[in-house]
Write an enzyme that holds these catalytic residues in place. Structure first.
Site, mmCIF file in Angstrom:
data_model
loop_
_atom_site.group_PDB
_atom_site.id
_atom_site.type_symbol
_atom_site.label_atom_id
_atom_site.label_comp_id
_atom_site.label_asym_id
_atom_site.label_seq_id
_atom_site.Cartn_x
_atom_site.Cartn_y
_atom_site.Cartn_z
ATOM 1 N N LYS A 1 0.817 -1.214 0.000
ATOM 2 C CA LYS A 1 0.000 0.000 0.000
ATOM 3 C C LYS A 1 0.852 1.266 0.000
ATOM 4 C CE LYS A 1 -3.261 -2.821 0.123
ATOM 5 N NZ LYS A 1 -2.337 -3.973 0.160
ATOM 6 N N SER B 1 -4.525 -11.248 -2.382
ATOM 7 C CA SER B 1 -3.094 -10.986 -2.397
ATOM 8 C C SER B 1 -2.572 -11.199 -3.804
ATOM 9 C CB SER B 1 -2.397 -11.942 -1.426
ATOM 10 O OG SER B 1 -1.026 -12.040 -1.715
#
EC number: 4.2.1.9
Length: 619
Positions: free
Chosen positions: A124, A520
């Site tokens: 992120k 993921s």
């Protein structure tokens, strides 16, 4: 001519106090009037992709000051998705993207910095900094910490390559001995750097190259290799060149919004599809496009996914290749070169690696290994792993004996010999996902491109994991995990554990998984995420019942809930009759902090990038 932003705090008698404080940070009399360059670092000892970044800001600062600027470093937070996985910590991962973007904006605007270098790496952090850079629209260069080396170990006298996902799958597989599981765990993540496959971190660091905001090699050069040091130094030099072009020559092409144009976003998406990048990249590109005021949407992604072939297959989609192999084959520039030869790339766009007046075409001429005449560039892409566990950057200078320039059977292929003529990501739509959903086709077996099954519904990831491990899920099921979207989770958890457990129980090709959460970059199999609208926003996924027939057709880009419109309308009325409990999970017990509740109040569904709903913030 644009005035230095920093002049606001350094010029005039009324700024005596500010200048006094600048002096206390080391600024000298003869420094005032120089551009102030912010360095946004993300060093932390929590994350292997960031554990080696402590001194990287100093490298960049040295280059900036040598080129005539003032460098000032600050830090942002960084969440490790792998460590946060499988428990309540994962609720915080995606929301941290917004906090990172805000923190960079706060620091840069509060101190009137003139330009920015972003030192990022993991999931992120790169997108958060990218959002901030496009929001601020001042000269910027990205430089990441680089990927870790692939793990290697011997099992049954056979040397195999490993990554984080292998450790998770082995641990959940009862047929793997404790000894072998421990051996895999200890070998899976041997060095500092972002996880070694084409997971979210590496995907995003590659995409910054295609957007034109980072230097060649940024996405693929190993964290441990000595050659990566030069990327940090060059980032400092380049940001100063961009700063001078903008402030001294009034050259707006040096600004990130002019570099990351619609064409550049198309280039980034073409790369993403060609390399089978993480599905999370869709979320982050959509978010970044909004910050850049670029009208790049799911419709564009859908269109491109039908045109761009799959040219580079990397773990977790194959055990054969990791990021170190992508670099050996020419890295991002090698893939972009093949896209260019296939007529699928805009080369007339600016790039931070190009000199003034140059563009991506000139960058490819130098850095695409299939056309370059520069032996130094070829040596650069021969940088390889040492196979020595370490947390230190630049700790080795090993080289592959040769480049991988085999475009027929190598890691990177030409269009003619592509892994598939359709790309590694696809947008599906239908009555189950009116605004679309995403599947990483690079990880889907050909036998699963169409799938019909019965819904097995769970209202949280925790319940789904318990159901999979408890034997509730059987071959032919479509596992539905809902109320895990940006608003409903909140935080849009990754579903790596459910997909890993399906794989470990031999159901990886026998089941599908659908969620309004995300996956993921390590996920493979028929895993469909980002279902929009999400359950908490009134999406059809909230109306699915156990046993419902679900039809998935990737070639036709279709996902259908085989329930009549009349029945769905009746279910929707029943849902609305719940009143305040409508569009909320009834059975889930989950503590949601005030910080997460604040995030959920403004969060949009995945088709909008899970960004804040701006309509709720406007006067």
């Amino acid at each position: 001519m644009p005035k230095l932003r920093s002049a606001t705090s350094t010029e005039g008698r009324n700024m005596a106090g500010a200048r006094a404080l600048w002096r206390a940070t080391g600024v000298k009399d003869n420094d005032f009037g120089k551009p102030i360059i912010a360095i946004a670092n993300s060093f932390t000892q929590f994350v292997p992709g960031h554990v080696h970044l402590k001194d990287m800001g100093s490298l960049v600062a040295d280059a900036i000051e040598e080129a005539g600027g003032i460098a000032k470093e600050f830090n942002t937070i960084a969440v490790d998705d792998g460590i946060a996985m499988g428990h309540g910590g994962m609720l915080y991962s995606l929301p941290s993207r917004e906090l990172i973007a805000d923190s960079v904006e706060y620091m840069v605007n509060a101190h009137c910095a003139d330009a920015l270098v972003c030192i990022s790496n993991c999931d992120k952090i790169t997108p958060g900094m990218l959002m901030a850079a496009l929001r601020l629209n001042i000269p910027v260069v990205f430089v990441s910490g680089g990927p870790m080396e692939a793990g290697k170990t011997k099992l049954s006298d056979k040397l195999i390559k490993l990554d984080l996902v292998d450790a998770m799958v082995a641990a959940a597989d009862s047929s793997v001995s404790d000894e072998d599981s421990a051996k895999i765990e200890r070998s899976a993540c041997p060095t500092c750097g972002s996880c070694s496959g084409m997971f979210t971190a590496n995907s995003m660091n590659c995409l910054t190259e295609a957007l034109g905001l980072s230097l060649p090699g940024n996405g693929s050069m190993l964290a441990t290799h000595a050659d990566r040091r030069e990327l940090f130094l060059e980032a400092g030099r380049r940001v100063m060149a961009l700063t001078k072009r903008y402030y001294e020559q009034d050259d707006a092409s040096a600004l990130p919004r002019n570099i990351a144009s619609f064409k550049a976003f198309e280039n980034a998406m073409a790369l993403d599809i060609a390399m089978g990048g993480s599905s999370n990249t869709v979320l982050h590109l959509l978010a970044a496009a909004q910050e850049a005021d670029v009208a790049f949407t799911m419709d564009d992604i859908d269109r491109m996914s039908r045109q761009v072939p799959h040219l580079c297959k990397v773990a977790p989609s194959t055990a054969k290749y990791h990021m170190e192999d992508v670099h050996r084959a020419g890295g991002v520039m090698g893939i972009l070169g093949e896209l260019d030869r296939a007529g699928l790339l805009h080369t007339d766009v600016p790039h931070v690696a190009a000199d003034a007046g140059g563009n991506l075409k000139s960058v490819l001429a130098k850095y695409d290994v299939m056309q370059t005449q520069d032996d130094k560039v070829k040596q650069f892409f021969m940088a390889g792993p040492a196979g020595i566990p370490t947390t230190k950057a630049f700790s080795q200078d090993c080289r592959w004996p040769s480049l991988d320039d085999d475009r027929r059977e190598g890691c990177i292929r030409s269009r003619e010999f592509a892994f598939s003529q359709e790309g590694g990501l696809a947008v599906l739509s239908g009555n189950l996902a009116d605004n679309g959903c995403i599947v990483k086709t690079a990880g889907v077996d050909e036998s699963n491109l169409t799938f019909i099954g019965s819904a097995r519904v769970y209202e949280s990831q925790d319940d789904a994991v318990a159901g999979i491990l408890g034997g509730e899920v059987v071959a032919g099921d479509v596992v539905v995990i809902r109320y895990e979207g940006p608003k409903g989770g909140p935080g849009m958890q990754e579903m790596l554990y459910p997909t890993s457990y399906l794989k470990s129980r031999g159901l990886g090709k026998a089941c599908a998984l659908i969620t309004d959460g995300r996956f993921s970059g390590g996920t493979s199999g028929l895993s469909i995420g980002h279902v929009s609208p999400e359950a908490a926003a009134g999406g059809t996924i909230a109306l699915i019942e156990n046993g419902d027939r679900i039809e998935i057709d990737i070639p036709k880009r279709s996902i259908k809930l085989a329930v009549s419109d009349a029945e769905l309308a009746a279910r929707r009325e029943t849902m609305l009759a719940r009143g305040p409990m409508a569009w909320k999970p009834l059975s889930r017990q989950r503590y949601v902090s005030m910080a997460l509740k604040a995030y959920a109040m403004l969060a949009t569904s995945a088709d909008k990038g899970a960004v804040r709903d701006r309509s709720k913030l406007e006067d």
